[in-house]
Scaffold this motif. Structure first.
Motif, short mmCIF file in Angstrom:
data_model
loop_
_atom_site.label_atom_id
_atom_site.label_comp_id
_atom_site.label_asym_id
_atom_site.label_seq_id
_atom_site.Cartn_x
_atom_site.Cartn_y
_atom_site.Cartn_z
N TRP A 1 0.83 -1.21 0.00
CA TRP A 1 0.00 0.00 0.00
C TRP A 1 0.86 1.25 0.00
N ARG A 2 0.47 2.19 -0.86
CA ARG A 2 1.18 3.47 -0.95
C ARG A 2 0.68 4.43 0.12
N ALA A 3 1.37 5.56 0.21
CA ALA A 3 1.01 6.58 1.18
C ALA A 3 -0.40 7.12 0.93
N ASP A 4 -0.83 7.14 -0.35
CA ASP A 4 -2.15 7.67 -0.67
C ASP A 4 -3.24 6.60 -0.58
N ARG A 5 -2.91 5.43 -0.02
CA ARG A 5 -3.83 4.32 0.21
C ARG A 5 -4.27 3.62 -1.07
N THR A 6 -3.51 3.77 -2.14
CA THR A 6 -3.67 2.90 -3.30
C THR A 6 -2.68 1.75 -3.15
N PHE A 7 -2.88 0.71 -3.93
CA PHE A 7 -2.03 -0.47 -3.76
C PHE A 7 -1.50 -0.95 -5.11
N PHE A 8 -0.49 -1.81 -5.06
CA PHE A 8 0.07 -2.39 -6.28
C PHE A 8 0.57 -3.80 -5.97
N PRO A 9 0.53 -4.70 -6.97
CA PRO A 9 1.07 -6.05 -6.77
C PRO A 9 2.59 -5.98 -6.70
N PHE B 1 11.79 -5.12 -3.02
CA PHE B 1 10.50 -5.36 -3.67
C PHE B 1 10.43 -4.64 -5.01
N PHE B 2 9.56 -5.19 -5.88
CA PHE B 2 9.34 -4.64 -7.21
C PHE B 2 7.84 -4.42 -7.41
N ASP B 3 7.49 -3.39 -8.13
CA ASP B 3 6.11 -3.21 -8.59
C ASP B 3 5.96 -4.06 -9.85
N ILE B 4 5.09 -5.10 -9.79
CA ILE B 4 4.95 -6.01 -10.92
C ILE B 4 3.61 -5.80 -11.64
N THR B 5 3.09 -4.57 -11.59
CA THR B 5 1.83 -4.27 -12.25
C THR B 5 1.89 -4.58 -13.73
N GLU B 6 2.95 -4.14 -14.41
CA GLU B 6 3.06 -4.37 -15.85
C GLU B 6 3.24 -5.85 -16.15
N ARG B 7 4.00 -6.57 -15.30
CA ARG B 7 4.17 -8.00 -15.52
C ARG B 7 2.83 -8.72 -15.39
#
Length: 276
Positions: free
Chosen positions: A144-152, A173-179
């Protein structure tokens, strides 16, 4: 310092601390001890050179960490942030590491699932890695990000152990949204192809480039055309093209196929097949 030295003299114990002298611009390691009651001795060790070396080493390490594309942060045995690099701040949406330092990272970035249900610390893989002292890798968690959105995220946790005791851990850690998006698009594409192949008249297949041209994929039309279920022929060297080809020398035809493949051409031919 007068009170501290007085306690040393009266209690007959010792203290040790570091001190920076602004007038001298020197760093000292100070040791004060009492040889007998009501007396104390103070010894100053000049550690300016050592302190500078430590500072330069820390700057080099910080530079390396901040050059990394992946997010990296450290936690102590209680899960509190001890450092984080620029990529971690960027991925998590923070402006300064001071927004995270000394805060519990589980509570800050991994506190509940995407459906809103809370994640207990005993169910958190990173917390378990710290508790058990075992490195882990997971790619099915969300941060979870500071703005309360999240990413895989794909997360690696490396516990730091000293004398058999876990002192904390380093997490990358890596943001794997594109993957994830690419994987979903590929899965959808494969589903579409399978639907198309399943409805083609006849049989569509893919084979290996070995001596027997071992079958790797057969569409469902195989059963109707040959009497064989796809799984009876896929991946088997004893049940392959030769099993269903009604010709005297299939090796000769295989050779023609290979030449065509090497030339990236298209092969067209006819041959009778043997049904089950």
């Amino acid at each position: 310092w007068i009170r501290a030295y007085g306690d040393v003299a009266l209690q007959c114990h010792s203290i040790e601390y570091t001190h920076y002298s602004k007038p001298l611009k020197r760093n000292y390691n100070v040791l004060a001890f009492s040889p007998e009651k009501d007396f104390f001795i103070t010894v100053y060790f000049d550690i300016t050179k050592l302190a500078k070396q430590i500072e330069e080493s820390e700057q080099r390490i910080r530079s390396i960490l901040n050059s990394a594309a992946e997010g990296i942060f450290g936690i102590d045995a209680q899960g509190r942030c001890t450092f984080c690099n620029k990529s971690a701040l960027r991925l998590l949406g923070y402006q300064s590491e001071y927004q995270l330092l000394k805060y519990n990272m589980h509570d800050a970035i991994h506190y509940h699932r995407t459906d809103g249900t809370p994640i207990r610390k005993e169910d958190c893989p990173v917390c378990r890695a710290c508790a058990e002292g075992v490195p882990i890798r997971v790619d099915d968690e969300y941060l979870w990000r500071a703005d309360r959105t999240f990413f895989p995220a794909e997360i690696f946790a490396y516990p730091q152990v000293k004398d058999g005791v876990v002192q904390g851990a380093v997490i990358t850690f890596f943001d794997i949204t594109e993957r994830r998006k690419a994987e979903e698009e590929l899965a959808e594409s494969n589903r579409s192809k399978l639907v198309l192949l399943a409805n083609l008249p006849g049989v569509a297949y893919r084979c290996g480039f070995d001596d027997s041209l071992t079958m790797e994929y057969l569409s469902e039309g195989c059963l109707e055309l040959t009497g064989y279920r796809p799984e009876e022929l896929i991946g088997r060297s004893d049940s392959n093209f030769e099993t269903i080809m009604e010709i005297e020398d299939p090796k000769e035809m295989f050779a023609s196929w290979r030449e065509t493949v090497r030339a990236t051409g298209t092969y067209m031919g006819e041959y009778p097949i043997r049904t089950k």
